[in-house]
Design an enzyme around this catalytic site. Structure first.
Site, PDB file in Angstrom:
ATOM      1  CE  LYS A 305      -4.063   1.994   2.260  1.00 32.81           C
ATOM      2  NZ  LYS A 305      -3.753   3.388   2.041  1.00 32.81           N
ATOM      3  CE  LYS A 501      -8.639   1.775   4.625  1.00 27.72           C
ATOM      4  NZ  LYS A 501      -8.693   3.212   4.444  1.00 27.72           N
TER       5      LYS A 501
END
Ligand code: ATP
Length: 677
Positions: A305, A501
């Protein structure tokens, strides 16, 4: 049968077929909607009105829809009104012959500029009757206000508002009671609210979309002398939802729909370069075990990420550009072999911010790649060390009119998804297939373009190692995505369970940071008396279109940041809280100054707790007793989120979800949140 399916009487006798839609008719619908909070009734009022427009004046369908959703054009057109409370007050004063002082005093007392406009109007004797306002006239007037530029722009904006306000309610007879029926169908009130950016009708774009579908299909049935069945209505709704998610532009959809019918929309309205999609978003998680539970028995993939700025790059090669060139608003010829635009997370045109990307784009494209829409993250890049730099570096780049030769902070584009390739949308393909296409269509160039690093291992241990590596590579953590099957398709505008996430920082906290809107500020103490030292923050409730307070914050700011914030925020101080602020009324809880809702800040917190002082999530069931809101404990400022608008802040419902998840974990004593480590 609902009211919509049956025939209705004409409620507006003055509105003749083919004549411009009277703005008063739209305001009457608004005021009916304003009196209810029931979604079905709101949808019904809205679609009945839209059906009238289709029957009498289909040419005005687009401006009607736009005024309903409080927009002048699609987001990517970059048209903003840029008007604060003080300009509106000035215009109200000047158009009604009242002094600014009196207007300010009224605003202090009434607290709703729309109602202040009505009050100002009703004390004014009418010498002559201006021509009544029309929907297309109001849309054009507002558009003119938004697009004035150059010297004296502010003054001309005020003139534009005055023109609209002077013509507003010219046909209404007698005084309007601002205390009755929320001020009723006043045109001045709704013009002012449009200017403020909040109609406050509970008329979210989703509701308008559903109403448009209903109105269209019923209108088409009307024309055939038939009645639309419930099944047809449902199909029309589903059609419009799909088309809009791939092509979120009423400017393109409405003409196609009105000319060819709603059920043929898919033939012409498809994802295309030039019209940015709302990006797919991820759900937060707090532990790798949570990820494994979610994807049990399904294959998933992990990606780094990256901590930069989301970018959607649209490109069409020169030989294909003719058909798209008009559609690419920021299109620049710098992409030597074609036209390209870059859009932000909220569909703003970033082409002037990243000319360096546009200039190099063609070197990443393999032969045979003619057009594409790419989902990626732009990240600041250390040219000497050849590695990713922190987000803060990226923020130091200028936002507009950047010249390639002046660029100091280099960026590298990390591509993680492909939505359109060579004339075809690929969003419905599986992520595995999209990723293959992505790798086939592009080639990495060191420090300029790379594919997001990924790993397909399914074991907890592998994921842990990959997470550690991502953090070492200056990333925020991991994105974990469904890899195969229809669930792994790209879901525009959705915060989906198919994308999770994991942020390293939050593994033992609440799972994510929050993006909150600054509503007020407190003067500093001690060393900080010349600046604001603390701030009141709120989350956003889209259902009620209101900001709900969630914490005060005074930690995480450097002296320099506080000075900058003071400068920035002093310009948006307002007389009193907006009527759409949900805050504690206790005297001791009022900030020293109230602010326009404009800035979004990212904030971290240790945990969430219930507090009678704040309002977040009360309407979304935060507290079973119903009087305490959720608040942040030990909040800490991280950064300003320029890429989010206030109504894209963390929603009340998300705050409640985070709170409940945290509560469940503490209560169950189940797997402790950081068992993985
Ligand atoms: P955040 O503060 O986490 O960026 P957000 O609300 O902007 O929150 P989320 O959906 O929560 O967006 O997180 C996904 C964001 O992470 C994307 O918007 C994108 O900017 C960024 N990102 C970085 N790397 C990836 C990746 N490999 N895949 C998808 N998104 C990525």
């Amino acid at each position: 049968q609902t009211k919509l399916q049956s025939k209705v009487e004409d409620p507006y006798p003055d509105w003749k077929p083919g004549a411009p839609v009277p703005y008063a008719a739209l305001c009457t619908t608004f005021s009916l909607i304003e009196l209810t909070s029931k979604r079905l009734i709101i949808t019904e009022h809205c679609s009945l009105f839209l059906r009238q427009v289709l029957r009498l004046t289909p040419d005005d369908f687009l401006p009607t829809v736009l005024l309903m959703i409080n927009k002048l054009a699609p987001d990517y057109a970059g048209i903003e009104l840029g008007i604060g409370e003080s300009l509106i007050m000035k215009a109200i004063g000047e158009s009604t012959g009242r002094s600014l002082q009196v207007i300010k005093a009224d605003q202090k007392e009434i607290g709703d500029l729309g109602l202040v406009a009505i009050k100002s109007r009703s004390t004014q004797p009418t010498m002559f009757k201006p021509k009544p306002l029309t929907v297309r006239g109001v849309h054009k007037g507002l558009m003119d206000i938004a697009t004035v530029a150059g010297n004296g722009a502010q003054g001309r904006k005020v003139d534009g508002i005055k023109k609209l306000l002077s013509a507003a309610d010219s046909q209404s007879t007698g005084k309007v009671d601002i205390h009755k029926d929320k001020g009723g169908p006043s045109e001045a009130k709704f013009i002012v609210r449009f200017l403020e950016g909040k109609l406050r009708l509970g008329l979210a774009e989703r509701t308008v979309l559903v109403s448009i579908a209903h109105a269209m299909i019923c209108h088409e049935a009307d024309q055939k002398g038939a009645v639309a069945s419930t099944k047809e209505i449902e199909e029309a709704e589903a059609m419009l939802k799909t088309v809009y998610s791939e092509l979120p532009s009423w400017d393109v959809i409405v003409p196609a729909m009105v000319n060819n019918g709603i059920m043929r929309l898919k033939e012409t309205c498809k994802l295309r370069p030039g019209v940015p999609l709302k990006p797919m978003l991820a759900k937060p998680t707090k532990a790798i075990t949570e990820v494994l539970d979610r994807f049990e028995n399904q294959t998933f993939t992990c990606e780094y990420k990256y901590d930069g700025e989301r970018a959607q790059i649209h490109y069409v090669s020169k030989d294909h550009s003719e058909e798209y060139i008009d559609a690419l608003p920021g299109a620049t010829k710098e992409a030597a072999k074609g036209v390209a635009s870059i859009f932000s997370r909220n569909s703003e045109d970033l082409s002037k911010k990243y000319p360096d990307i546009l200039a190099k784009l063609h070197t990443w494209i393999k032969d045979g790649t003619k057009s594409f829409v790419l989902d990626c993250e732009t990240v600041a890049w250390d040219v000497t060390e050849k590695k990713v730099l922190p987000f803060q570096q990226l923020m130091t780049r200028k936002k507009k009119d950047v010249k390639v030769e002046d660029v100091k902070v280099k960026v590298c584009v990390f591509a993680f998804d492909l939505l359109f390739l060579n004339g075809e949308a690929v969003v419905e393909k599986s992520l595995r297939e999209r990723r293959e296409l992505l790798h086939e269509a592009f080639q990495p160039v060191e420090g300029e373009f790379a594919f997001a690093t990924h790993m397909n291992g399914q074991e907890l241990e592998e994921i842990q190692i990959f997470l550690d590596e991502s953090v070492k590579a200056s990333c925020e953590g991991l994105m974990v995505k469904m890899l195969d099957g229809s669930e792994s398709g790209y879901e525009p505008s959705k915060r989906s369970r198919n994308w999770l996430k994991i942020k390293k920082d939050y593994l033992s906290g609440i799972g994510d940071s929050l993006d909150l809107v600054v509503l007020g500020a407190y003067y500093g103490r001690g060393k900080r008396t010349s600046v604001y030292g603390a701030f009141l923050l709120a989350c956003y409730n889209p259902a009620t279109e209101s900001y709900e307070t969630v914490c005060n914050i005074g930690t995480g700011f450097s002296e320099q940041v506080l000075e900058e914030l003071h400068k920035q925020l002093s310009e948006i101080v307002i007389e009193r809280p907006k009527p759409f602020y949900s805050h504690s009324s206790g005297n001791q809880h009022q900030p020293d100054v109230w602010l326009e809702p404009r800035y979004v800040w990212e904030v971290k917190t240790a945990d969430l707790t219930l507090s009678p002082r704040y309002k977040a999530g009360i309407k979304d069931g935060a507290d079973p007793a119903g009087d305490k809101g959720i608040s942040l404990r030990f909040p800490r400022f991280i950064k300003v989120r320029d890429d989010k608008k206030p109504d894209e802040a963390t929603s009340s419902r998300q705050v409640v979800e985070m709170y409940k998840k945290q509560e469940a974990v503490t209560k169950n004593k189940g797997p402790s949140v950081d068992d993985d480590f």
